[in-house]
Design a protein around this motif. Sequence first.
Motif, short mmCIF file in Angstrom:
data_model
loop_
_atom_site.label_atom_id
_atom_site.label_comp_id
_atom_site.label_asym_id
_atom_site.label_seq_id
_atom_site.Cartn_x
_atom_site.Cartn_y
_atom_site.Cartn_z
N LYS A 7 0.86 -1.18 0.00
CA LYS A 7 0.00 0.00 0.00
C LYS A 7 0.89 1.23 0.00
O LYS A 7 2.05 1.20 0.44
CB LYS A 7 -0.92 0.01 1.21
N THR A 8 0.36 2.29 -0.50
CA THR A 8 1.12 3.53 -0.61
C THR A 8 1.26 4.18 0.74
O THR A 8 0.28 4.34 1.48
CB THR A 8 0.43 4.49 -1.59
N SER A 9 2.48 4.57 1.09
CA SER A 9 2.71 5.24 2.36
C SER A 9 2.26 6.69 2.28
O SER A 9 2.51 7.37 1.28
CB SER A 9 4.21 5.19 2.71
N GLY B 57 5.27 8.81 1.79
CA GLY B 57 6.10 8.54 0.61
C GLY B 57 7.38 7.83 0.94
O GLY B 57 8.23 7.67 0.06
N LEU C 52 9.14 4.33 2.53
CA LEU C 52 8.89 2.95 2.90
C LEU C 52 10.09 2.40 3.65
O LEU C 52 11.24 2.71 3.34
CB LEU C 52 8.63 2.10 1.65
N GLU D 244 8.97 -3.03 3.91
CA GLU D 244 7.94 -2.62 2.96
C GLU D 244 8.51 -2.49 1.55
O GLU D 244 7.83 -2.81 0.57
CB GLU D 244 7.34 -1.28 3.39
N GLN E 19 -1.26 -3.42 -8.59
CA GLN E 19 -1.93 -2.23 -8.07
C GLN E 19 -1.83 -2.19 -6.55
O GLN E 19 -1.62 -3.20 -5.88
CB GLN E 19 -3.41 -2.26 -8.49
N ASP E 20 -1.97 -0.99 -6.02
CA ASP E 20 -2.01 -0.83 -4.57
C ASP E 20 -3.19 -1.61 -3.99
O ASP E 20 -4.30 -1.59 -4.52
CB ASP E 20 -2.13 0.66 -4.24
N GLN F 271 -6.44 0.29 -3.06
CA GLN F 271 -7.25 0.65 -4.22
C GLN F 271 -7.91 -0.59 -4.84
O GLN F 271 -9.07 -0.52 -5.27
CB GLN F 271 -6.37 1.35 -5.25
#
Length: 288
Positions: free
Chosen positions: A158-160, A163, A165, A169, A181-182, A185
């Motif tokens: 997943k996106t932090s 920004g 990681l 991660e 994909q994330d 989402q």
Amino acid sequence: MGPRSRVRLAKCQMLGTGFFVLLLGLSVATMAAFTHFGDQFAVISHASLERNPYQAMDHWAFYVGISLAGLLSLGATLSAVATVREAQCLMAGGFLCFALVFLVLVQVAFWRLRNPTQVEDAMLDIYDLVYDQAVRNPSSARWQELAAIQDTFLCCGKTSPFGILGSAEANLCQGKEAARQDCLQSIGSFLRTHGNITSTLTSIGLVLMVYAMLLSAFLWLAIRSGCGLDRKGRYALTSRNHGCQPQEPSLFRRAQGGPASQDPSEAKAFVHHWGPTGHLDGPPRLQG
């Protein structure tokens, strides 16, 4: 259009509506089974957390869906049989099933309007918990659960929000998995599609139930009043005094009783005509 034509038209519409109600019941049962046994939902429900908020929703949705499917099938069957046989009680039973389904669907629609993202939030919270525990301790069982979730939804990580990681991660998505994909989402997009299908089935069910209740109420009144039905006539049994036997034709009584029930003079003439041995002795002579 006369009463008979209106009743026939309502019967045809009732049979057609019952067919669509059966299809709706099958669709609801399929959705309930997919929600309970589908890979995307099972992998989230089976996450071994101390508190899994999605499990209660999963059982509730499954039991409600199966109950609705049963009521829809029962109502469609009762209404179809009542339409063909012109049975008043069966038509009332079909109306009751349609009314119960309508009330349940109203509750489901109201819950969807008040909590449109409750299921999505619960599943995303479970993924966040599994993700955080797996990243903190890669050697624990949470890492396997995280991998199972990501393989099921074809997503990774997943996106932090900052920004940045961490090392664990950053090493989570390598090679082909980096193009995925994330997960937040992906899970959200899947649940929104599933929610749209559920809302569509709920709306169709509400319209069908209103129409089916109107038709079943009209046919119930028509059956009760006997107006415009296809009955050819009315038959009633007449009462008979106790101990009286119905008269039978004389020919039938003679065939059933044989020679013993005949008149003695006729029997004597019969024997004289044929003889004691059964041979013809001559023309019968009447006894004076």
